[in-house]
Design a protein around this motif. Structure first.
Motif, mmCIF file in Angstrom:
data_model
loop_
_atom_site.group_PDB
_atom_site.id
_atom_site.type_symbol
_atom_site.label_atom_id
_atom_site.label_comp_id
_atom_site.label_asym_id
_atom_site.label_seq_id
_atom_site.Cartn_x
_atom_site.Cartn_y
_atom_site.Cartn_z
ATOM 1 N N ALA A 3 1.508 -17.641 -12.422
ATOM 2 C CA ALA A 3 1.137 -16.337 -12.037
ATOM 3 C C ALA A 3 1.981 -15.507 -12.742
ATOM 4 O O ALA A 3 1.654 -14.342 -13.159
ATOM 5 C CB ALA A 3 1.387 -16.369 -10.544
ATOM 6 N N ARG A 7 0.636 -12.148 -15.056
ATOM 7 C CA ARG A 7 1.138 -10.801 -14.591
ATOM 8 C C ARG A 7 1.737 -10.252 -15.702
ATOM 9 O O ARG A 7 1.470 -9.105 -16.187
ATOM 10 C CB ARG A 7 2.401 -11.001 -13.545
ATOM 11 N N SER A 45 -6.034 -1.456 -11.915
ATOM 12 C CA SER A 45 -6.122 -1.662 -10.655
ATOM 13 C C SER A 45 -6.789 -2.970 -10.370
ATOM 14 O O SER A 45 -6.504 -3.855 -9.420
ATOM 15 C CB SER A 45 -6.699 -0.805 -9.517
ATOM 16 N N ASP A 48 -4.778 -6.111 -11.414
ATOM 17 C CA ASP A 48 -3.846 -6.358 -10.136
ATOM 18 C C ASP A 48 -4.743 -7.372 -9.058
ATOM 19 O O ASP A 48 -4.322 -8.315 -8.584
ATOM 20 C CB ASP A 48 -3.433 -5.179 -9.488
ATOM 21 N N SER A 49 -5.999 -6.627 -8.737
ATOM 22 C CA SER A 49 -6.661 -7.311 -7.830
ATOM 23 C C SER A 49 -7.340 -8.806 -8.213
ATOM 24 O O SER A 49 -7.208 -9.546 -7.415
ATOM 25 C CB SER A 49 -7.967 -6.486 -7.494
ATOM 26 N N THR A 51 -5.398 -10.617 -10.311
ATOM 27 C CA THR A 51 -4.441 -11.424 -9.988
ATOM 28 C C THR A 51 -4.177 -11.868 -8.765
ATOM 29 O O THR A 51 -3.860 -13.025 -8.368
ATOM 30 C CB THR A 51 -3.072 -10.852 -10.602
ATOM 31 N N ASP A 52 -4.454 -11.161 -7.695
ATOM 32 C CA ASP A 52 -4.258 -11.474 -6.440
ATOM 33 C C ASP A 52 -5.388 -12.319 -5.824
ATOM 34 O O ASP A 52 -5.307 -13.244 -4.984
ATOM 35 C CB ASP A 52 -4.297 -9.963 -5.348
ATOM 36 N N GLN A 55 -4.234 -15.872 -6.940
ATOM 37 C CA GLN A 55 -3.273 -16.209 -6.131
ATOM 38 C C GLN A 55 -3.981 -16.628 -4.769
ATOM 39 O O GLN A 55 -3.426 -17.565 -4.001
ATOM 40 C CB GLN A 55 -2.117 -15.118 -5.873
ATOM 41 N N ALA A 56 -4.728 -15.875 -4.192
ATOM 42 C CA ALA A 56 -5.315 -16.289 -2.957
ATOM 43 C C ALA A 56 -6.278 -17.462 -3.063
ATOM 44 O O ALA A 56 -6.136 -18.252 -2.095
ATOM 45 C CB ALA A 56 -6.286 -15.020 -2.667
ATOM 46 N N GLN A 66 -7.456 -13.822 2.551
ATOM 47 C CA GLN A 66 -6.993 -12.930 1.238
ATOM 48 C C GLN A 66 -7.875 -12.873 0.238
ATOM 49 O O GLN A 66 -7.786 -12.097 -0.547
ATOM 50 C CB GLN A 66 -5.547 -13.769 0.684
ATOM 51 N N SER A 70 -9.161 -9.541 -1.760
ATOM 52 C CA SER A 70 -9.085 -9.258 -3.125
ATOM 53 C C SER A 70 -10.286 -9.008 -3.936
ATOM 54 O O SER A 70 -10.470 -7.849 -4.520
ATOM 55 C CB SER A 70 -8.503 -10.501 -3.794
ATOM 56 N N SER A 73 -11.295 -5.399 -2.778
ATOM 57 C CA SER A 73 -10.446 -4.370 -3.445
ATOM 58 C C SER A 73 -11.200 -4.217 -5.072
ATOM 59 O O SER A 73 -11.348 -3.054 -5.462
ATOM 60 C CB SER A 73 -8.978 -4.792 -3.750
#
Length: 133
Positions: A3, A7, A45, A48-49, A51-52, A55-56, A66, A70, A73
């Motif tokens: 992660a 990032r 943005s 970032d979503s 990446t989220d 992770q989710a 989650q 994501s 988003s």
């Protein structure tokens, strides 16, 4: 650790996008710069979503909602880009990313607790690329 690398890579992409958008501003009109910056900011943005989302999916057992958040988003940001551009390449990248998001959402709805999100990541990378060209 993975992660952190993602990032870091996404941060580097965002910096490259910002540089490209600012460089474009030196050779184009203000309206084009505004559109490019909007595309860059929204693509950031979305990164970032994504990446989220990754992770989710990795933590789906802890909180399966989650991944949906994501995906929501990403879709919201795709709508922003789609509404602000008439560039064919950007629109194709938006469509491809939207299809990838739909596929992940369908996989989750069908009970896949660890869907393959690499098509989403790839499509987000393509969107980032077309936003800077």
């Amino acid at each position: 650790m993975a992660a952190s690398r993602r990032r870091s890579r996404l941060t580097a992409v965002a910096a490259a996008l910002a540089t490209a958008a600012l460089t474009a501003g030196l050779t184009t009109g203000c309206d084009a710069v505004t559109k490019a910056l909007d595309c860059v900011q929204t693509a950031d943005s979305i990164a970032d979503s994504v990446t989220d989302l990754q992770q989710a999916v990795e933590n789906a057992g802890d909180d399966p909602t989650q991944a949906d958040a994501s995906l929501d988003s990403i879709e919201k940001n795709l709508d922003k880009i789609g509404d602000k551009t008439d560039d064919a390449d950007v629109n194709k990248a938006v469509d491809d990313l939207s299809k990838a998001v739909d596929n992940v959402r369908t996989a989750i709805a069908n009970g896949d607790h660890a869907p393959d999100v690499s098509p989403v990541t790839d499509a987000a990378g393509e969107l980032t690329k077309v936003c800077t060209s």
